[in-house]
Design a protein around this motif. Structure first.
Motif, mmCIF file in Angstrom:
data_model
loop_
_atom_site.group_PDB
_atom_site.id
_atom_site.type_symbol
_atom_site.label_atom_id
_atom_site.label_comp_id
_atom_site.label_asym_id
_atom_site.label_seq_id
_atom_site.Cartn_x
_atom_site.Cartn_y
_atom_site.Cartn_z
ATOM 1 N N LEU A 117 1.026 -1.139 -0.081
ATOM 2 C CA LEU A 117 -0.019 -0.156 0.100
ATOM 3 C C LEU A 117 0.942 1.328 -0.055
ATOM 4 O O LEU A 117 1.819 1.466 0.770
ATOM 5 C CB LEU A 117 -0.731 -0.025 1.374
ATOM 6 C CG LEU A 117 -1.747 1.255 1.301
ATOM 7 C CD1 LEU A 117 -2.794 1.348 0.261
ATOM 8 C CD2 LEU A 117 -2.291 1.021 2.807
ATOM 9 N N GLN A 137 0.741 5.776 -0.987
ATOM 10 C CA GLN A 137 0.054 6.846 -1.216
ATOM 11 C C GLN A 137 0.365 7.271 -2.767
ATOM 12 O O GLN A 137 1.435 7.162 -3.254
ATOM 13 C CB GLN A 137 0.288 7.847 -0.292
ATOM 14 C CG GLN A 137 -0.294 7.790 1.155
ATOM 15 C CD GLN A 137 -0.105 8.965 2.026
ATOM 16 O OE1 GLN A 137 0.750 9.962 1.699
ATOM 17 N NE2 GLN A 137 -1.043 9.109 2.934
ATOM 18 N N ALA A 138 -0.692 7.955 -3.043
ATOM 19 C CA ALA A 138 -0.421 8.566 -4.710
ATOM 20 C C ALA A 138 0.864 9.541 -4.567
ATOM 21 O O ALA A 138 0.993 10.276 -3.825
ATOM 22 C CB ALA A 138 -1.445 9.378 -5.003
ATOM 23 N N LYS A 178 -0.331 6.148 -9.013
ATOM 24 C CA LYS A 178 -1.525 6.952 -9.167
ATOM 25 C C LYS A 178 -2.804 5.954 -8.727
ATOM 26 O O LYS A 178 -2.241 4.669 -8.762
ATOM 27 C CB LYS A 178 -2.059 7.168 -10.688
ATOM 28 C CG LYS A 178 -0.707 8.230 -11.476
ATOM 29 C CD LYS A 178 -1.408 8.519 -12.688
ATOM 30 C CE LYS A 178 -0.367 9.485 -13.249
ATOM 31 N NZ LYS A 178 -0.647 9.670 -15.005
ATOM 32 N N PRO A 179 -3.505 6.252 -8.237
ATOM 33 C CA PRO A 179 -4.748 5.376 -7.842
ATOM 34 C C PRO A 179 -5.018 4.423 -8.810
ATOM 35 O O PRO A 179 -5.185 3.266 -8.443
ATOM 36 C CB PRO A 179 -5.956 6.183 -7.233
ATOM 37 C CG PRO A 179 -5.223 7.354 -7.110
ATOM 38 C CD PRO A 179 -4.274 7.730 -7.908
ATOM 39 N N GLU A 180 -5.126 4.752 -10.031
ATOM 40 C CA GLU A 180 -5.371 3.977 -11.404
ATOM 41 C C GLU A 180 -4.596 2.676 -11.370
ATOM 42 O O GLU A 180 -4.561 1.838 -12.324
ATOM 43 C CB GLU A 180 -5.634 4.713 -12.577
ATOM 44 C CG GLU A 180 -4.672 5.513 -12.979
ATOM 45 C CD GLU A 180 -4.933 7.223 -12.372
ATOM 46 O OE1 GLU A 180 -5.489 7.239 -11.377
ATOM 47 O OE2 GLU A 180 -4.868 8.075 -13.271
ATOM 48 N N THR A 189 -3.513 0.746 -9.090
ATOM 49 C CA THR A 189 -3.947 -0.102 -8.303
ATOM 50 C C THR A 189 -4.267 -1.297 -9.042
ATOM 51 O O THR A 189 -5.159 -1.337 -9.957
ATOM 52 C CB THR A 189 -4.927 0.277 -7.277
ATOM 53 O OG1 THR A 189 -4.729 1.285 -6.641
ATOM 54 C CG2 THR A 189 -5.634 -0.717 -6.357
ATOM 55 N N GLN A 219 -0.210 -7.678 -4.801
ATOM 56 C CA GLN A 219 -1.232 -6.472 -4.959
ATOM 57 C C GLN A 219 -0.443 -5.494 -4.689
ATOM 58 O O GLN A 219 0.541 -5.113 -3.676
ATOM 59 C CB GLN A 219 -2.027 -6.790 -3.739
ATOM 60 C CG GLN A 219 -3.167 -5.740 -3.444
ATOM 61 C CD GLN A 219 -3.912 -5.601 -4.743
ATOM 62 O OE1 GLN A 219 -4.595 -6.626 -5.002
ATOM 63 N NE2 GLN A 219 -4.276 -4.592 -5.271
ATOM 64 N N THR A 256 -1.605 -1.449 -4.292
ATOM 65 C CA THR A 256 -2.669 -0.482 -3.682
ATOM 66 C C THR A 256 -2.130 0.968 -3.628
ATOM 67 O O THR A 256 -1.301 1.147 -2.747
ATOM 68 C CB THR A 256 -3.550 -0.907 -2.485
ATOM 69 O OG1 THR A 256 -3.893 -2.528 -2.781
ATOM 70 C CG2 THR A 256 -4.652 -0.008 -2.371
ATOM 71 N N VAL A 257 -2.684 1.685 -4.264
ATOM 72 C CA VAL A 257 -2.452 3.315 -4.305
ATOM 73 C C VAL A 257 -3.719 3.949 -3.856
ATOM 74 O O VAL A 257 -4.576 4.031 -4.473
ATOM 75 C CB VAL A 257 -2.014 3.636 -5.566
ATOM 76 C CG1 VAL A 257 -1.421 5.292 -5.531
ATOM 77 C CG2 VAL A 257 -1.016 2.912 -6.313
ATOM 78 N N SER A 258 -3.172 4.600 -2.657
ATOM 79 C CA SER A 258 -4.418 5.518 -1.954
ATOM 80 C C SER A 258 -4.205 6.863 -2.527
ATOM 81 O O SER A 258 -3.307 7.322 -2.881
ATOM 82 C CB SER A 258 -4.451 5.223 -0.597
ATOM 83 O OG SER A 258 -3.140 5.773 -0.004
ATOM 84 N N SER A 259 -5.555 7.683 -2.658
ATOM 85 C CA SER A 259 -5.518 8.801 -3.093
ATOM 86 C C SER A 259 -5.357 9.961 -1.860
ATOM 87 O O SER A 259 -5.483 9.403 -0.771
ATOM 88 C CB SER A 259 -6.609 9.168 -3.768
ATOM 89 O OG SER A 259 -7.868 8.927 -3.077
#
Length: 118
Positions: free
Chosen positions: A10, A12-13, A85-87, A89, A113, A115-118
């Motif tokens: 995980l 962050q953006a 970027k979130p996209e 993910t 996996q 996962t990019v959080s915005s």
């Protein structure tokens, strides 16, 4: 060939991650390698590939942000991901391809996996 991915998580953006894919074969250098990804509800798509001679190719969506590389001495291919970027993910899969006597063999890892959080 067994392929084992690692390095997902995980973030962050705007952040970075580096994925690794270790291959079980000592003749790793003959394989063309690639990274693919699959987001929920979407088809698996190509992210980047690298040939046995280290020529790289990228999807337009990741150009200038992601870098694929390989270390044949370690039987490992990497995907350096910057400015995430979130996209981005998705589950990221490692792929190995080799052609022997006109037969193409393809192998996949189990996925990791991202996962990019915005």
């Amino acid at each position: 060939v067994q392929l084992v991915e690692s390095g997902g998580g995980l973030v962050q953006a705007g952040g970075s991650l580096r994925l690794s894919c270790a291959a079980s074969r000592s003749d790793f250098s003959i394989f063309a390698m690639g990274w693919y990804r699959q987001a929920p509800g979407k088809e698996r798509e190509l992210v980047a590939t690298i040939t046995s001679s280290s020529s790289a190719n990228y999807a337009d969506s990741v150009k200038d942000r992601f870098t694929i590389s390989r270390d044949n001495a370690k039987n490992t291919v990497y995907l350096e991901m910057n400015k995430l970027k979130p996209e981005d993910t998705a589950v990221y899969y490692c792929n190995a391809v080799v052609k022997v006597l006109a037969i193409t063999y393809k192998y996949w890892g189990q996925g990791t996996q991202v996962t990019v959080s915005s």
